[in-house]
Design an enzyme around this catalytic site. Structure first.
Site, PDB file in Angstrom:
ATOM      1  N   GLY A  29      21.451  -1.717  37.546  1.00 59.73           N
ATOM      2  CA  GLY A  29      20.240  -1.851  36.378  1.00 59.73           C
ATOM      3  C   GLY A  29      20.519  -3.386  35.841  1.00 59.73           C
ATOM      4  N   CYS A 238      -4.892  19.395  42.323  1.00 60.35           N
ATOM      5  CA  CYS A 238      -5.594  18.477  42.990  1.00 60.35           C
ATOM      6  C   CYS A 238      -6.740  19.311  43.573  1.00 60.35           C
ATOM      7  CB  CYS A 238      -4.651  17.811  44.101  1.00 60.35           C
ATOM      8  SG  CYS A 238      -5.441  16.763  45.263  1.00 60.35           S
ATOM      9  N   CYS A 241      -5.987  19.095  47.521  1.00 57.52           N
ATOM     10  CA  CYS A 241      -4.913  19.798  48.171  1.00 57.52           C
ATOM     11  C   CYS A 241      -4.580  20.856  47.319  1.00 57.52           C
ATOM     12  CB  CYS A 241      -3.877  18.839  48.595  1.00 57.52           C
ATOM     13  SG  CYS A 241      -2.802  18.440  47.311  1.00 57.52           S
ATOM     14  N   CYS A 263      -4.452  13.746  44.083  1.00 52.90           N
ATOM     15  CA  CYS A 263      -3.175  13.297  43.746  1.00 52.90           C
ATOM     16  C   CYS A 263      -3.368  11.806  44.172  1.00 52.90           C
ATOM     17  CB  CYS A 263      -2.476  13.898  45.299  1.00 52.90           C
ATOM     18  SG  CYS A 263      -2.079  15.597  45.159  1.00 52.90           S
ATOM     19  N   CYS A 269      -0.954  13.924  49.806  1.00 54.71           N
ATOM     20  CA  CYS A 269      -2.037  14.889  49.755  1.00 54.71           C
ATOM     21  C   CYS A 269      -2.514  15.228  51.159  1.00 54.71           C
ATOM     22  CB  CYS A 269      -3.160  14.318  48.913  1.00 54.71           C
ATOM     23  SG  CYS A 269      -4.607  15.308  48.341  1.00 54.71           S
TER      24      CYS A 269
END
Lengths: 277, 250, 271
Positions: A29, A238, A241, A263, A269
């Site tokens: 970080g 979606c 899909c 998606c 997808c």
């Protein structure tokens, strides 16, 4: 490919960046400055991510590049072609097949595995920048863990909108120490940062900073006790899909207000459609 | 003999001198007090007498810490010991004024725009008193001093001289300090309110307060003074412990 | 009748502080102690070094020489486990900044220097609490509203940005933001400077009340002797970087000893 070193950057530059990456991995970080090079693309198009990718790419690696989850948008296609030309590496759109995935603003839906590296393109690496313009001061704040102001921002969100309205670039605390900007990924992706088996690298070209989340690192999204962190949810599935648990884009389909939700991760997808079909 | 001369005094002042050195006036030195001594007992009101400018207010201001003590001693006596004011560090005066030495001056000095009742109750709040109780006591005192109730919530800055003085008196007496310095508390009061102040002084005596006062009004002086301390142009003054009030006044 | 308890523990022990930018520019050989519950006024004209001294005392600027020692006292401190005595410029920057943020407070003359102008009043008040680790939005908000009422601001404006407030309101907001963590020691740099006279008066009264009710110890820098008279228990008069006279406020103003203090006091206009 003639006239260029493998992966465009010269070996000394790559070595310099890899040293910075080692430091970044050692201090999860923490933002490490690096000597950014001019790349053959404008700032804002992923110069930070490209330099990181160039530095870690091996000849045998298989590269995937996504932009907002899609393999077929301009930015993704350009960077993929760039590395095909200057490194001659194999590329793929399949998340599972890739060794290195450079991404702009998404983490793939398909869980990553150990050994994969995810390279993020970062516009503004400093999470404290919005409230403290001085670089000297923000570095000191990181050094001394003075992170009260991060909650000031979240407080403002709730005061203004009734909930934490930050939906992307949602700040996280890495390994219980450094507060980090996860790049403008949707907060939907934040939980994927936590304990991820893959190595995650972040490169900011304009500000010449890089940072990292090593595999299996604890990553917490900042929040309030009475306003806990939450991810986006959709009422839709979606349209392509049928997934009811992935990050969806709203797509306008005509001039009459027609729209659909699909998606944002095109590989995910398509894979699902293949499975479904 | 005065009945209290044998009791242990609350305050003794000895060999007090005061001189002002004015640097701006070419180093002009003004002697305002030389070798002043006095003793003050609990439950007693000693009145300073003498023409104006003789240093009566100066003495009160030295006792209150407003003026430096150049030379001499001012001692406060307590059951468990003595406090020397001439060596008291500045930070300690704050607590001493809050708990021991009260002052009623001729002039009101307050924060502008603060209501009269708040001005009066502040000495109690400074000791951590309950706000409701303090307010009630302040209102009782203001009522007793005949300050119209419509003025209580107004800042005293715009009050008449007499009204301001009554606010000041209430503020001075509310704390029931064991040593009270009274600098002409009745100067601009009418007869009714003068009587109230005289009664307040009487009550303070009854609860054992020692008081040192300046009163120009002879009638008031006669009614409150247990003894007089004449200051004269020799700049020295000594309280006569043996003479009683009648003798001094004659 | 018992002797009153007049002793007060020393909170800040200032030992021979010098911070000079040039000859007689800054402050030189400053020695004093601040006792718990005391309001100490530092007065003097512009350029007398009082603001430099305040910056050194408040931990913002290291002195060329001397020590600033902060004494905590056992039993009255949430941070009992820490050292009872802190040498401000010998401890690390992390500890110093934590001290400044958690146990001390600083009120700037210009509220814009002490406030975050871009975020709401509530966030301004809550920041120090959040820095201490408070993570409950509802409680932060309640505290924010309570403090707004305490400093006589409309609690209904908790979501407004400070830039929509008047100068006097901004100053009161800065005070709330500073005092919300109940600091033991507060530094104030001309807190009523730059405000209209009518606004000043209200602020002065508020400060007096807060000092009393919170038991604050204060170092107050002001060039305004009237403000010093109303707020400070004790005064330190500075001139050309040095302290020329110290004493009880009334004594300094009514019976000044030093030539310069006499000049300063006699130069004040009294309406």
């Amino acid at each position: 490919m003639n006239g260029y070193n493998f992966a465009y950057l010269d070996e000394q530059t790559k070595r310099m960046i890899r040293r910075a990456l080692l430091k970044a991995v050692a201090i999860p970080g923490y933002q490490v400055p690096f000597g950014g090079r001019e790349m053959p693309m404008p700032y804002g198009w992923g110069t930070g991510g490209v330099q990181l990718t160039a530095s870690i790419l091996g000849a045998d690696d298989i590269l995937k590049v996504i932009d907002q989850g899609a393999d077929d948008t301009t930015n993704a296609v350009s960077i993929r072609h760039f590395f095909q030309r200057v490194a001659g590496v194999e590329t793929t759109t399949a998340t599972t097949a890739a060794d290195v995935i450079q991404t702009r603003h998404r983490i793939p839906e398909t869980p990553l595995r150990s050994g994969q590296i995810l390279v993020f393109q970062v516009p503004i690496p400093e999470p404290l920048r919005f409230i403290e313009p001085s670089e000297q001061e923000t570095r000191l704040m990181h050094a001394l863990e003075e992170y009260g102001v991060m909650h000031v921002k979240l407080y403002e969100d709730i005061a203004r909108y009734g909930h934490i309205a930050t939906t992307y670039a949602y700040p996280v605390k890495v390994d219980g120490r450094y507060v980090m900007d996860p790049s403008p990924i949707p907060k939907f992706d934040n939980p994927k940062l936590d304990g991820n088996p893959a190595l995650m690298l972040f490169g900011a070209g304009r500000e010449k900073r890089l940072y990292a989340i090593p595999p299996y690192t604890r990553v917490e999204s900042l929040d309030f006790e009475d306003h806990p962190f939450e991810i986006q949810r959709w009422e839709h599935s979606c349209a392509l899909c049928g997934s009811d648990h992935s990050y969806l884009d709203e797509v306008i389909t005509d001039d009459k207000g027609g729209r659909m939700f699909v998606c944002s991760d095109t590989d995910y997808c398509q894979t699902r459609r293949g499975e479904v079909a | 003999m005065h009945s209290m001369t044998n009791a242990r005094p609350r305050l003794t002042v000895s060999g007090l001198h005061k001189q002002f050195l004015l640097h701006g006036q070419g180093g002009l030195e003004i002697d305002v007090m030389r070798d002043l001594s006095l003793t003050l007992h609990a439950g007693e009101c000693l009145v300073l007498a003498g023409r104006s400018g003789i240093g009566k207010s100066t003495l009160l201001k030295m006792l209150h810490g407003d003026y430096c003590i150049d030379q001499g001693r001012i001692r406060l006596h307590f059951d468990d010991g003595t406090l020397d004011l001439e060596t008291l560090p500045a930070y300690a005066w704050h607590g001493l004024r809050r708990d021991v030495i009260g002052y009623v001056s001729q002039f009101l000095r307050v924060v502008p725009r603060v209501a009269a009742v708040d001005v009066v109750m502040e000495p109690l709040l400074a000791r951590g008193a309950d706000e409701q109780d303090a307010r009630q006591r302040a209102e009782t005192l203001l009522a007793r001093l005949n300050l119209p109730e419509r003025l209580w919530q107004l800042p005293p800055g715009t009050f008449s001289g007499g009204e301001q003085q009554r606010v000041n008196i209430a503020r001075g007496f509310i704390g029931e300090h064991p040593l009270l310095l009274l600098d002409e508390p009745t100067a601009s009061l009418d007869a009714t309110n003068r009587d109230v102040v005289i009664a307040l002084i009487g009550e303070a005596k009854a609860r054992g307060a020692a008081m040192l006062g300046i009163f120009h009004d002879e009638d008031v002086r006669d009614r409150v003074a247990d003894r007089l301390l004449p200051l004269d142009d020799s700049l020295g003054a000594r309280a006569s412990f043996t003479r009683d009030v009648q003798e001094t006044l004659s | 009748m018992k002797k009153p308890a007049l002793e007060r523990p020393v909170l800040l022990d200032v030992q021979d502080i010098t911070r000079l930018y040039g000859p007689a520019k800054g402050c030189e050989a400053i020695d004093f102690q601040l006792h718990a519950g005391e309001v100490l006024g530092i007065v003097g004209e512009s350029g007398s070094g009082k603001s430099t001294l305040l910056r050194v005392l408040a931990g913002l600027e290291a002195p060329d020489a001397g020590r600033v020692v902060y004494r905590r006292h056992a039993g009255e401190d949430v941070l009992d486990r820490d050292e009872a005595e802190l040498d401000l410029y010998a401890i690390g920057e992390a500890q110093r900044r934590a001290l400044l943020r958690l146990e001390w407070g600083l009120v700037h003359q210009n509220p814009r220097d002490g406030l975050r102008m871009g975020v709401s009043a509530g966030a301004n008040i809550g920041e120090r609490l959040m820095a201490q680790g408070q993570r409950h939005y509802g409680q932060l908000r309640e505290t924010g509203q309570a403090w707004m009422r305490q400093v006589e601001l409309d609690a209904g404006r908790i979501d407004d940005a400070p830039r929509t407030f008047s100068g006097g309101m901004q100053q009161r907001l800065q005070i709330a933001r500073t005092l919300v963590t109940r600091p033991r020691l507060v530094f104030m740099d001309e807190p009523t400077g730059g405000l209209d006279v009518s606004v000043q008066a209200r602020l002065l009264d508020m400060l007096r009340t807060l000092v009393r009710s919170l038991g604050l110890s204060v170092v107050l820098v002001t060039h305004d002797l009237a403000v010093a008279r109303l707020l400070a228990h004790r005064l330190m008069v500075m001139r050309r970087g040095q302290v020329v006279e110290t004493g009880l406020t009334d004594q300094i103003l009514d019976d000044p000893q030093h030539e310069y203090t006499q000049l300063l006091v006699s130069s004040v206009l009294t309406p």
